[in-house]
Every structure is written in structure tokens, then in C-alpha cells.
Design an enzyme around this catalytic site. Sequence first.
Site, PDB file in Angstrom:
ATOM      1  N   LYS A  22       0.840  -1.218   0.000  1.00 17.46           N
ATOM      2  CA  LYS A  22       0.000   0.000   0.000  1.00 17.46           C
ATOM      3  C   LYS A  22       0.866   1.255   0.000  1.00 17.46           C
ATOM      4  O   LYS A  22       0.633   2.185  -0.774  1.00 17.46           O
ATOM      5  CB  LYS A  22      -0.889  -0.012   1.255  1.00 17.46           C
ATOM      6  CG  LYS A  22      -1.463   1.327   1.624  1.00 17.46           C
ATOM      7  CD  LYS A  22      -2.288   1.282   2.893  1.00 17.46           C
ATOM      8  CE  LYS A  22      -1.526   1.414   4.194  1.00 17.46           C
ATOM      9  NZ  LYS A  22      -1.192   2.786   4.604  1.00 17.46           N
ATOM     10  N   ASN A  23       1.887   1.268   0.879  1.00 17.28           N
ATOM     11  CA  ASN A  23       2.660   2.495   1.040  1.00 17.28           C
ATOM     12  C   ASN A  23       3.632   2.759  -0.113  1.00 17.28           C
ATOM     13  O   ASN A  23       4.229   3.837  -0.185  1.00 17.28           O
ATOM     14  CB  ASN A  23       3.385   2.494   2.387  1.00 17.28           C
ATOM     15  CG  ASN A  23       2.407   2.669   3.532  1.00 17.28           C
ATOM     16  OD1 ASN A  23       1.240   3.018   3.300  1.00 17.28           O
ATOM     17  ND2 ASN A  23       2.861   2.425   4.750  1.00 17.28           N
ATOM     18  N   CYS A 125      -3.869  12.777  13.153  1.00 15.71           N
ATOM     19  CA  CYS A 125      -4.603  11.521  13.098  1.00 15.71           C
ATOM     20  C   CYS A 125      -4.334  10.764  14.382  1.00 15.71           C
ATOM     21  O   CYS A 125      -3.600  11.234  15.252  1.00 15.71           O
ATOM     22  CB  CYS A 125      -4.239  10.706  11.870  1.00 15.71           C
ATOM     23  SG  CYS A 125      -2.696   9.853  12.013  1.00 15.71           S
ATOM     24  N   ARG A 130       1.416  14.502  13.172  1.00 12.68           N
ATOM     25  CA  ARG A 130       1.837  14.296  11.793  1.00 12.68           C
ATOM     26  C   ARG A 130       1.796  15.562  10.923  1.00 12.68           C
ATOM     27  O   ARG A 130       1.057  15.631   9.938  1.00 12.68           O
ATOM     28  CB  ARG A 130       1.018  13.171  11.162  1.00 12.68           C
ATOM     29  CG  ARG A 130       1.136  11.889  11.945  1.00 12.68           C
ATOM     30  CD  ARG A 130       0.396  10.755  11.308  1.00 12.68           C
ATOM     31  NE  ARG A 130       1.074  10.215  10.143  1.00 12.68           N
ATOM     32  CZ  ARG A 130       0.578   9.260   9.379  1.00 12.68           C
ATOM     33  NH1 ARG A 130      -0.587   8.751   9.636  1.00 12.68           N
ATOM     34  NH2 ARG A 130       1.247   8.806   8.341  1.00 12.68           N
ATOM     35  N   ASP A 314       5.518   0.536  11.669  1.00 12.33           N
ATOM     36  CA  ASP A 314       4.303  -0.141  11.199  1.00 12.33           C
ATOM     37  C   ASP A 314       4.241  -1.608  11.634  1.00 12.33           C
ATOM     38  O   ASP A 314       3.254  -2.291  11.352  1.00 12.33           O
ATOM     39  CB  ASP A 314       4.204  -0.050   9.666  1.00 12.33           C
ATOM     40  CG  ASP A 314       3.906   1.364   9.203  1.00 12.33           C
ATOM     41  OD1 ASP A 314       3.572   2.212  10.047  1.00 12.33           O
ATOM     42  OD2 ASP A 314       4.012   1.623   7.981  1.00 12.33           O
ATOM     43  N   ARG A 406      -8.211  -0.827   5.003  1.00 15.94           N
ATOM     44  CA  ARG A 406      -7.309   0.161   4.390  1.00 15.94           C
ATOM     45  C   ARG A 406      -5.970  -0.459   4.010  1.00 15.94           C
ATOM     46  O   ARG A 406      -5.288   0.061   3.127  1.00 15.94           O
ATOM     47  CB  ARG A 406      -7.040   1.307   5.381  1.00 15.94           C
ATOM     48  CG  ARG A 406      -8.276   2.099   5.699  1.00 15.94           C
ATOM     49  CD  ARG A 406      -7.937   3.276   6.561  1.00 15.94           C
ATOM     50  NE  ARG A 406      -7.014   4.171   5.865  1.00 15.94           N
ATOM     51  CZ  ARG A 406      -6.629   5.342   6.313  1.00 15.94           C
ATOM     52  NH1 ARG A 406      -7.076   5.781   7.465  1.00 15.94           N
ATOM     53  NH2 ARG A 406      -5.784   6.097   5.632  1.00 15.94           N
TER      54      ARG A 406
HETATM   55  C1  EPZ Z   1       4.657   6.884   6.154  1.00  8.99           C
HETATM   56  O1  EPZ Z   1       3.925   7.949   6.740  1.00  8.99           O
HETATM   57  C2  EPZ Z   1       3.720   5.706   6.075  1.00  8.99           C
HETATM   58  N1  EPZ Z   1       2.581   6.062   5.242  1.00  8.99           N
HETATM   59  C3  EPZ Z   1       3.288   5.296   7.474  1.00  8.99           C
HETATM   60  O2  EPZ Z   1       2.484   4.129   7.353  1.00  8.99           O
HETATM   61  C4  EPZ Z   1       4.524   4.982   8.302  1.00  8.99           C
HETATM   62  O3  EPZ Z   1       4.136   4.690   9.620  1.00  8.99           O
HETATM   63  C5  EPZ Z   1       5.490   6.171   8.292  1.00  8.99           C
HETATM   64  O4  EPZ Z   1       5.796   6.538   6.921  1.00  8.99           O
HETATM   65  C6  EPZ Z   1       6.799   5.887   9.000  1.00  8.99           C
HETATM   66  O5  EPZ Z   1       7.434   4.784   8.441  1.00  8.99           O
HETATM   67  C7  EPZ Z   1       2.672   5.983   3.911  1.00  8.99           C
HETATM   68  O6  EPZ Z   1       3.710   5.648   3.362  1.00  8.99           O
HETATM   69  C8  EPZ Z   1       1.478   6.312   3.112  1.00  8.99           C
HETATM   70  P1  EPZ Z   1       6.852  10.292   8.008  1.00  8.99           P
HETATM   71  P2  EPZ Z   1       4.488   9.443   6.655  1.00  8.99           P
HETATM   72  O7  EPZ Z   1       6.733  11.554   7.235  1.00  8.99           O
HETATM   73  O8  EPZ Z   1       5.170   9.638   5.384  1.00  8.99           O
HETATM   74  C9  EPZ Z   1       7.253  13.581  11.468  1.00  8.99           C
HETATM   75  C10 EPZ Z   1       0.683   2.678   7.945  1.00  8.99           C
HETATM   76  O9  EPZ Z   1       0.199   2.130   8.967  1.00  8.99           O
HETATM   77  N2  EPZ Z   1       7.117  14.605  10.402  1.00  8.99           N
HETATM   78  O10 EPZ Z   1       8.025   9.421   7.750  1.00  8.99           O
HETATM   79  O11 EPZ Z   1       3.358  10.336   7.012  1.00  8.99           O
HETATM   80  C11 EPZ Z   1       5.978  12.782  11.665  1.00  8.99           C
HETATM   81  O12 EPZ Z   1       5.023  13.456  12.455  1.00  8.99           O
HETATM   82  C12 EPZ Z   1       1.234   4.063   8.024  1.00  8.99           C
HETATM   83  O13 EPZ Z   1       0.682   2.150   6.831  1.00  8.99           O
HETATM   84  C13 EPZ Z   1       7.235  15.938  10.717  1.00  8.99           C
HETATM   85  O14 EPZ Z   1       7.448  16.313  11.884  1.00  8.99           O
HETATM   86  O15 EPZ Z   1       5.512   9.418   7.857  1.00  8.99           O
HETATM   87  C14 EPZ Z   1       6.494  11.509  12.274  1.00  8.99           C
HETATM   88  O16 EPZ Z   1       6.675  11.681  13.645  1.00  8.99           O
HETATM   89  C15 EPZ Z   1       0.813   4.915   9.104  1.00  8.99           C
HETATM   90  N3  EPZ Z   1       7.092  16.862   9.719  1.00  8.99           N
HETATM   91  C16 EPZ Z   1       7.859  11.324  11.600  1.00  8.99           C
HETATM   92  O17 EPZ Z   1       8.225  12.634  11.100  1.00  8.99           O
HETATM   93  C17 EPZ Z   1       6.864  16.496   8.431  1.00  8.99           C
HETATM   94  O18 EPZ Z   1       6.752  17.379   7.564  1.00  8.99           O
HETATM   95  C18 EPZ Z   1       7.864  10.337  10.436  1.00  8.99           C
HETATM   96  O19 EPZ Z   1       6.795  10.638   9.553  1.00  8.99           O
HETATM   97  C19 EPZ Z   1       6.767  15.134   8.109  1.00  8.99           C
HETATM   98  C20 EPZ Z   1       6.900  14.190   9.128  1.00  8.99           C
END
Ligand code: EPZ
Length: 427
Positions: A22-23, A125, A130, A314, A406
Site C-alpha cells: 500500500k505504502n 490523526c 503528523r 508499522d 485500508r
Molecule cells: C509513512 O507515513 C507511512 N505512510 C506510514 O504508514 C509509516 O508509519 C510512516 O511513513 C513511517 O514509516 C505511507 O507511506 C502512506 P513520516 P508518513 O513523514 O510519510 C514527522 C501505515 O500504517 N514529520 O516518515 O506520514 C511525523 O510526524 C502508516 O501504513 C514531521 O514532523 O511518515 C512523524 O513523527 C501509518 N514533519 C515522523 O516525522 C513532516 O513534515 C515520520 O513521519 C513530516 C513528518
Amino acid sequence: MDTIHIQGGRPLKGAIKIGGAKNAALPLMATSLLTAETLRLSNLPHLADISTMSHLLSEMGTTVSMEGNAPNGGHMGRVLALTSSDGVETTAPYDLVRKMRASVLVLGPLVARFGHARVSLPGGCAIGTRPVDLHLKALEAMGAEIELSEGYIEARAPNGLVGAHILFSNVTVGGTENILMAATLAKGETIIANAAREPEVSDLANCLVAMGAKIEGIGTDTLKVTGVKSLHGAEYAVVGDRIEMGSYAIAAAITDGDLLLEGARPDLMESVIDVLKKAGVEIIEEEKGLRVRGSGRLKGFDVMTEPFPGFPTDMQAQMMVLAAVAGGASMITESIFENRFMHVPELVRMGANINVHGSSAIVRGVDHLSGAQVMATDLRASVSLVLAGLVARGETVINRVYHLDRGYERLEEKLSACGAVIERVKG
Ligand code: EPZ
């Protein structure tokens, strides 16, 4: 609302085919906005999030069509064709973005190709706040003017984006993906330092290369992108889902089962396999995939979630179920999201012994879990409750099944084919 009912205690035996990730699929679908030609994606999983992304893109004017026949009613073996003509709308509305945060991945491609994007801010969320500040800062460094108003991100780069040196202060998967896509059409060279190295990011980069992008350093934390004038269509197969694989591996381990995970890519799951082995799970690489066997003697372990190649957030909830029924104590630390222990109170209701201290959970293994009525507020927490239900004594009823839809394709079908007593009750 539908519920899932599980009678626990059956060892899982047989084979499970691992679907497309999915991701990986979600950003790959967004790349279609970078070209007027057709992008054909195969090995897409049949999931609610994929339908949400299809819906968003088609609302924006992308032609989305399914080609070929699907066995078992799924998307496997079918190809999703996406064509985003020059007339595509550059607005991603709140109604669709609020359903799925990954919708924000249309931002980079839109501003890179059309010089404009208006994308609803995704909001927080269940697992954390996030923010998308890092995506926006990086786009600003590439010359975009960004304004936040009325809940929308308004990005403008009328003369196109320009290459820049981006250093992400935190590893961000979505941020790396958005900027990687944007950089393919920017003028000059973009360096993305401290880039996420998740296999889904590399899958995106490989697809972009197939579309004519120039990217070096794929799989490393420094991506170098040399912008090109335009990208073309391509055919691309989505990488297998390492989290689906890991989730079923745990199902085999805790039920004392024996599962062949067909098409699994152990090279993308080394950190999870390491922890499973430490916990006493037998894992054998076979030609068709990965065989996972419960040894009957699971033991506690310590693990901390980290960006790839570290242990994935995850998989944290699923691993906690293994710890809950293993001998001895385990410590599980969540370092990526600030609120990703929502499964804990539900697991405790099933008899698990878990204490949370800040970002760490101390799990003391218990002799058995007991079936209960449970519910969860996100995808991986929900699947952890399915796993707990598979090993618990008695019946577990899981509410809010839509979270599972999902991210897990035909979950009940795959598990019941291997001996689980699991059914969905329409409500
Ligand atoms: C991706 O989310 C995945 N989603 C998530 O999968 C996964 O948990 C996550 O990466 C971490 O591996 C998809 O790929 C669609 P991040 P993403 O940006 O891209 C902070 C699942 O269950 N951050 O790597 O949203 C953020 O808050 C899901 O399939 C900022 O502070 O994750 C988090 O603490 C849920 N500012 C950390 O970084 C930003 O601009 C990592 O988030 C962006 C992120």
C-alpha cells in the site's frame, strides 16, 4: 458496522501470498500527475486506501482505468492505467484529503508540473499530529511560494521549481517522496540529504527512473536528482508489502503455526526477521518465499522503532502481541510517532501485561490471552488485535473493521485458508 469474529487457538498452516505494498502504491499513483502519458501499475493491492487515491485522482481529472481480469476479485494480475492530461485540476479538496493523509503526496507532482497546487492540509490523526512542515519547507527551498489559508496549502511556482540542497532535519518518508517527485521536473540539480531509505521510497525512485527521471543514490540517504523537461509513461510493478509479510509472520509464530509467505522479500525485512529470530521464531528462506514456524518457545526481546533499515513503526503493534505471549519481559520503544500505543489498553483487556512509560512499553509475557470485544483507531493497531484474537482463548470480536480494509487485502480469506476460524459479520 461490520465486525470480525475470531475463535482463537488454531495453529496457522499453509501458504499466504503477499500482495503489493500500500505504502509504495500510493506515491506511485501520485507520480501519474507528473506526465501527460499513461502510467501503468501492476501488483496493486485491492485496498480501501488505493480506492481513495483513485477517487482523488479521478476527481482531479486523471483518467483511471483497470485493465485485465482479476483472479479472486482482487487487483492482483490487473493493471491500473492512470493518465493525467494537461487539463488536470490542481486542487485536492478537503473531503478526500481528510480520508487519507497520503493524499498530500499529490502536492509535489502538481506544483512541479503545473506550477500550482491547492491541497487541503491533512490534519492530525490517531497516531500523532503528523505535520507536513518538512514537505513545505523543502518545496520553499525549491522556489515555491507557500501560503496556508482556509485549511489549504496553496503552493505557487509560476516559473517552475528550481533544484536545491535539501537537508531534512527528521527522516520523513512522505516528505522524501513529495520532494523526490517534485525534483524530477525542477530546473537543475536537487540533493535530498537525510532522505528516507524505506523500500517504498526506492520503489518510487525506480518507477520515476522508468519514466525518464535522473536519480542517483537510490536506496541511500542522499538522493541526487537532475531535473528533466518532461517525464513519459511507463509500466511498473509495485514492490511486495513488507508489513503484510511481517504481520503474517507473527501470526505463524504466535499460533505455533507453519506458514509459507509467498513472494516475501526478506531483504526488505532484515530488522524484523532479526527480532523474530531473537524471539525464537524459526525462519527459513525458500525459493517461493519465506517459511515461518512457531517454535513453541517464544522469548522476550527489546526493540525500538526507527527509520529504515531499523525496525519499522508499522510493525510495532504486531510485535507487541508476540511479546505479550512470549516468556519473560520485553521492552518496545516507539520513536517515530508520539501516540502509537492505542492497542495497549485493548491488549490489556485481553489479558496482556503491559505498562507504558513515556515512549516505551514494558511487556511481561502471560500464559495466555483471552478473547474479548475490542476496537482500535488505526490500521496496525487493528491488525494487532486480529493477531491477539488468533492466539487468544475463546472469541474475539473486532470492531471498526474499516481500518483493516485500508491495508490488508482479503485478510479473513487469507487467514481462514490457513486454518484460522475467522469471519466477517455484516452489520
Ligand atoms: C509513512 O507515513 C507511512 N505512510 C506510514 O504508514 C509509516 O508509519 C510512516 O511513513 C513511517 O514509516 C505511507 O507511506 C502512506 P513520516 P508518513 O513523514 O510519510 C514527522 C501505515 O500504517 N514529520 O516518515 O506520514 C511525523 O510526524 C502508516 O501504513 C514531521 O514532523 O511518515 C512523524 O513523527 C501509518 N514533519 C515522523 O516525522 C513532516 O513534515 C515520520 O513521519 C513530516 C513528518
